[in-house]
Design an enzyme around this catalytic site. Sequence first.
Site, PDB file in Angstrom:
ATOM      1  N   TRP A  99       0.823  -1.189   0.048  1.00  0.00           N
ATOM      2  CA  TRP A  99       0.042  -0.011   0.099  1.00  0.00           C
ATOM      3  C   TRP A  99       0.832   1.194  -0.157  1.00  0.00           C
ATOM      4  O   TRP A  99       0.515   2.304  -0.711  1.00  0.00           O
ATOM      5  CB  TRP A  99      -1.013  -0.142   1.151  1.00  0.00           C
ATOM      6  CG  TRP A  99      -2.038  -0.964   0.968  1.00  0.00           C
ATOM      7  CD1 TRP A  99      -1.945  -2.350   1.925  1.00  0.00           C
ATOM      8  CD2 TRP A  99      -3.083  -1.215  -0.174  1.00  0.00           C
ATOM      9  NE1 TRP A  99      -3.137  -2.901   1.394  1.00  0.00           N
ATOM     10  CE2 TRP A  99      -3.683  -2.439   0.280  1.00  0.00           C
ATOM     11  CE3 TRP A  99      -3.407  -0.554  -1.138  1.00  0.00           C
ATOM     12  CZ2 TRP A  99      -4.736  -2.729  -0.536  1.00  0.00           C
ATOM     13  CZ3 TRP A  99      -4.349  -1.004  -2.049  1.00  0.00           C
ATOM     14  CH2 TRP A  99      -5.092  -2.279  -1.815  1.00  0.00           C
ATOM     15  N   ASP A 163      -1.631   6.578   6.392  1.00  0.00           N
ATOM     16  CA  ASP A 163      -2.715   5.873   6.035  1.00  0.00           C
ATOM     17  C   ASP A 163      -3.166   4.755   7.154  1.00  0.00           C
ATOM     18  O   ASP A 163      -2.271   3.892   7.616  1.00  0.00           O
ATOM     19  CB  ASP A 163      -2.304   4.947   4.747  1.00  0.00           C
ATOM     20  CG  ASP A 163      -3.282   3.995   4.482  1.00  0.00           C
ATOM     21  OD1 ASP A 163      -4.226   3.443   4.908  1.00  0.00           O
ATOM     22  OD2 ASP A 163      -3.039   3.121   3.284  1.00  0.00           O
ATOM     23  N   LYS A 187     -12.181  -2.236   6.360  1.00  0.00           N
ATOM     24  CA  LYS A 187     -11.294  -2.792   7.393  1.00  0.00           C
ATOM     25  C   LYS A 187     -11.821  -2.976   8.837  1.00  0.00           C
ATOM     26  O   LYS A 187     -11.796  -4.066   9.449  1.00  0.00           O
ATOM     27  CB  LYS A 187      -9.901  -2.533   7.230  1.00  0.00           C
ATOM     28  CG  LYS A 187      -9.314  -2.365   5.904  1.00  0.00           C
ATOM     29  CD  LYS A 187      -8.863  -3.710   5.117  1.00  0.00           C
ATOM     30  CE  LYS A 187      -8.620  -3.423   3.561  1.00  0.00           C
ATOM     31  NZ  LYS A 187      -7.404  -2.368   3.441  1.00  0.00           N
TER      32      LYS A 187
HETATM   33  C1  LIG Z   1      -7.265  -1.705   2.035  1.00  0.00           C
HETATM   34  C2  LIG Z   1      -6.070  -0.715   2.021  1.00  0.00           C
HETATM   35  C3  LIG Z   1      -6.057   0.363   1.442  1.00  0.00           C
HETATM   36  C4  LIG Z   1      -7.102   0.415   0.023  1.00  0.00           C
HETATM   37  O1  LIG Z   1      -8.037   0.907   0.441  1.00  0.00           O
HETATM   38  P1  LIG Z   1      -9.158   1.336  -0.822  1.00  0.00           P
HETATM   39  O2  LIG Z   1     -10.114   1.648  -0.027  1.00  0.00           O
HETATM   40  O3  LIG Z   1      -9.744  -0.077  -1.227  1.00  0.00           O
HETATM   41  O4  LIG Z   1      -8.509   2.129  -1.811  1.00  0.00           O
HETATM   42  C5  LIG Z   1      -5.025   1.197   1.395  1.00  0.00           C
HETATM   43  N1  LIG Z   1      -4.195   1.015   2.503  1.00  0.00           N
HETATM   44  C6  LIG Z   1      -4.346   0.180   3.301  1.00  0.00           C
HETATM   45  C7  LIG Z   1      -3.246   0.202   4.421  1.00  0.00           C
HETATM   46  C8  LIG Z   1      -5.341  -0.910   3.160  1.00  0.00           C
HETATM   47  O5  LIG Z   1      -5.113  -1.930   4.127  1.00  0.00           O
END
Ligand SMILES: *Cc1c(COP(=O)(O)O)cnc(C)c1O
Length: 352
Positions: A99, A163, A187
């Site tokens: 990511w 993030d 998540k």
């Molecule tokens: C799942 C995830 C993403 C992507 O998220 P989307 O909402 O599908 O764009 C980005 N960063 C992390 C750490 C993730 O676990």
Amino acid sequence: MKKHNFYAGPAVLPNSVIDKTISALKNFAGTGISLACISHRSKEFDDVINEAQDLFKEILNIPEGYSVLFLGGGASTQFAMLPYNLMKKKAVYVNTGTWSKKAIKEAKIFGEVVEIKADDFTSIPKNYKVPKDADYIHITSNNTIFGTAIFEDFDFGIPLTADMSSDIFSRPIDISKYAVIYGGAQKNMAPAGVTFVIIRNDIIGKTDRKIPTMLDYKTHIKKNSMFNTPPVIPIFAALQTLKWIKKHGGVEGVQKMSQEKAKMLYDEIDRNKLFVGTVAKEDRSIMNICFVMADKYKNLEDGFLELAISKGITGIKGHRSVGGFRASTYNSLPKESVKELIKTMKEFEQKN
Ligand SMILES: *Cc1c(COP(=O)(O)O)cnc(C)c1O
């Protein structure tokens, strides 16, 4: 059969969240209209988004001067939106996996990226120097795919951005250390479709570049996430999750539960002769627990997956870039599910 949901995302949510969302889809807030079919400008929905923002701030202890936004586009849109709004010339990105790499790719569109990277992704880089003339630093606090995590709120002397898609609400955060925190909701918070952004209001407006309206944080801060039609169903569900967190002792309560579940599973991985963990012990995520078969037992992988499935254990096949297994033990995963997985690991060890 009872299902034990270890999927990495979309992932397990509290039952109460699903039940209340179903009920609102039938009759929202006593209006006699479905949540899916009512104006986002109605008083009833306005109450939902305001309460969700207030509770978000309360639960994470967000200081004055920050906004909480609920946007579309996923964390992946934030990979671009963040540098679009924040990068003048140069930013630092800590590359801790898949990511982070995607975030770096987008940031490079807007300027120079100073990359900090571990040799492989089984640990978190430590003790690195950060150039003080960079506009900000970006970290991925929990690496959903590799199963590593950062548990500290650092002070690098430049604005910190993160993030937190896969570990939000799993521990208390010192928000004042951050300029921006964002994440996809799917998540730990809601069905897919909403992205949360916690942003310090004074971080915006520092670049001269023209920013398209929808990608400008200012638009959404000013309009309270209602510039356009927000993802109403996931926002409603997010509010229910926030209430669930509050009921379970807030982030401190949730952290205790998450740490306990993770410890139980890591202890079994370390004890069981068939399995080994894949990351440095001090960097082990408490949300995504990655492990593989020990070298001598590689041929047993499919057998273990089959046994797990027969017990209702779902979603533990590892990401294709790591292999083996990944058990995602998000905030609302019942402890009982972790116990079932451990029981299955012990049973498999006995058979082999
Ligand atoms: C799942 C995830 C993403 C992507 O998220 P989307 O909402 O599908 O764009 C980005 N960063 C992390 C750490 C993730 O676990």
